[in-house]
Enzyme design. Sequence first.
Site, PDB file in Angstrom:
ATOM      1  N   LYS A 294       7.224  17.157   5.741  1.00  0.00           N
ATOM      2  CA  LYS A 294       6.189  18.139   5.407  1.00  0.00           C
ATOM      3  C   LYS A 294       6.838  19.510   5.204  1.00  0.00           C
ATOM      4  CE  LYS A 294       2.562  15.688   7.914  1.00  0.00           C
ATOM      5  NZ  LYS A 294       1.597  15.315   6.876  1.00  0.00           N
TER       6      LYS A 294
ATOM      7  N   ASP B 211       0.810  -1.212   0.000  1.00  0.00           N
ATOM      8  CA  ASP B 211       0.000   0.000   0.000  1.00  0.00           C
ATOM      9  C   ASP B 211       0.855   1.280   0.000  1.00  0.00           C
ATOM     10  OD1 ASP B 211      -2.593   1.285   0.494  1.00  0.00           O
ATOM     11  OD2 ASP B 211      -1.687   1.816   2.416  1.00  0.00           O
TER      12      ASP B 211
ATOM     13  N   ARG C 295       6.501 -10.982  -2.920  1.00  0.00           N
ATOM     14  CA  ARG C 295       6.410 -12.455  -2.907  1.00  0.00           C
ATOM     15  C   ARG C 295       5.702 -12.993  -4.140  1.00  0.00           C
ATOM     16  NH1 ARG C 295       3.711 -13.257   2.762  1.00  0.00           N
ATOM     17  NH2 ARG C 295       2.745 -11.372   1.976  1.00  0.00           N
TER      18      ARG C 295
ATOM     19  N   ASP D   8      10.420   9.652   9.216  1.00  0.00           N
ATOM     20  CA  ASP D   8       9.269  10.108   9.994  1.00  0.00           C
ATOM     21  C   ASP D   8       8.628  11.123   9.057  1.00  0.00           C
ATOM     22  OD1 ASP D   8       7.626  11.815  11.588  1.00  0.00           O
ATOM     23  OD2 ASP D   8       8.572  10.960  13.363  1.00  0.00           O
ATOM     24  N   HIS D   9       7.517  10.739   8.427  1.00  0.00           N
ATOM     25  CA  HIS D   9       7.066  11.567   7.301  1.00  0.00           C
ATOM     26  C   HIS D   9       6.650  12.986   7.730  1.00  0.00           C
ATOM     27  CE1 HIS D   9       3.151   9.918   8.483  1.00  0.00           C
ATOM     28  NE2 HIS D   9       2.638  10.995   7.951  1.00  0.00           N
TER      29      HIS D   9
ATOM     30  N   HIS E 125       6.156  11.350  15.775  1.00  0.00           N
ATOM     31  CA  HIS E 125       5.802  12.587  15.062  1.00  0.00           C
ATOM     32  C   HIS E 125       5.743  13.809  15.993  1.00  0.00           C
ATOM     33  CE1 HIS E 125       4.966   9.833  11.937  1.00  0.00           C
ATOM     34  NE2 HIS E 125       3.779   9.473  12.338  1.00  0.00           N
TER      35      HIS E 125
END
Length: 507
Positions: A184, A14, A44, A179-180, A242
């Site tokens: 930002k 995803d 896989r 760490d998205h 975060h």
Amino acid sequence: MEATTFVLFGATGDLAKRKIYPALYNLYVDQKLPQSFSVIGLGRRELSDETFQANVEQSLRMFSRREAKDPVVLKNFVRAFRYSVLDVGRKEDYLKLLKLIEQQEAELRMEPNRLFYLSVGPEFFETIAANIQESGLGSANGWKRLVIEKPFGHDLQSARDLNRNLSKAFTEEEIFRIDHYLGKPMVQKLEVLQQSHPVLQALWGNHSMANVQITANEIVGVEERAGYYDHVGALRDMFQNHMLQLLMMLTIQLPNNSTSENVRFNKKQVMDSLEALNKEDVRSHVVRGQYGAGTIQGKSVVGYTSEPNIAANSQNDTFIAAKLQIANDAWRDVPFYIRTGKRMKDKSTRIVIEFKEPFVQAQSNDEDLTPNLIVFEINPNEGISLQFNTRDPQQQREFRPIHIDFHERGDNVPEAYENLIGDALHGDSTFFAHWDEVELSWQWVQPILDAYEENLVPLHRYEAGTYGPAESDELLAKDGFHWWFDDKPEQTIESIKGERYAYYTNR
Ligand code: NAD
């Protein structure tokens, strides 16, 4: 940029579809990928290169911030993508992968620089790193890098174990922990703004700030992540990583033209100065909550324990509010209030800085004074707004707030993953979570985990569609403050105003 082979574990997952392929595509359109660049997707399932490329195209159509419709651009982009079957635990798959990479590098005359991106569950990190080492995938003549996603451990001990095992195959300089929130754009601007903006520079610190509030509220509940979230909760899922990263980025004080090393060092210093809680303090500094049934944007929603796959007696936290203090010269005596929760009234990530009011003492009768604020809006919209009180020239005694807004919108703003993948390709670790700060974050959070485990902190239920439990408001009211921008009845704000003034005059 140096030639790079981007080796993606979890290429059918995803995260790859929603974030990684769109990020690579937008970097490509902006000519921010290396001239010699190839991607090897691993999963896989058996897939041909053609099917893999078609899947990548499909994900760009669905998730790219820029429309991916020019067939020529798309074709050129996906041409760099190959696919290979790999099961994380099967050693022969790594040898097959090594052969494929070497063959590509030879064909394209690329230096053997390899970036390994682990977009798979954290339970696989150590196995993959060990197999990269053992198979020789990481021992070519070029550079190697490892990109991993949070969670980095489940508590202090597991984080240390994970780091020790990863360090056997990769050095700290080679590990890029995403760490998205650090990707930002507004978070990245915090550093530059402080360094280059004289007004902000002059105001930064405890001489002028009364308190700082960091909020990350979500409307959504647990969604499909029930199995994972019920073992993690808001503390581990949001706060340890975060929220503490936002705190660090806001409070580091950097010299001009600072390097990634300065950032790393200063973040560590902030975490070192964070006043530690012991288990017994937690109750007075932390509010733990779980959502009950309620209404969000006109729709009824069920409570946490009625969500699919959540046990009816779950004690998991979906909300946390905490008061933190940094005991250094710049920040001593400024309370930092941090909160994050699910099923809240609105979706917003923002930092609010409330300034002290120099006029308060001189004009203590002036009950209508509104404090000066700086607000950094991080999500869903980006923006900075300043609210300065000024004397109205028409009406001598009145103060009027002036708002100065700066908002960025639209598809021109790069996504967090674009910034971060671009930086990892450059080898710039400024906006990644370094081990020092990850370890210190877990260390700070560990007494809270222990207190939760031993039930020393009550679990307050809050109605979905609100701003969390009333105790979260009380946490600030005790100090004479209130959360900004919660649409409370004016009465509540009025009632704590007097206390707030008292707080200033006591300083
Ligand atoms: P996912 O379940 O959709 O995908 C996992 C991938 O791992 C799949 O490609 C799957 O084929 C592969 N995989 C599973 N077992 C494997 C095995 N034994 N051998 C080889 N490959 C195997 O998960 P995801 O949502 O893409 O998340 C990936 C990682 O990123 C997780 O660690 C997650 O915590 C983290 N993460 C995800 C998001 C997100 O938005 N989805 C956000 C932040 C962090």
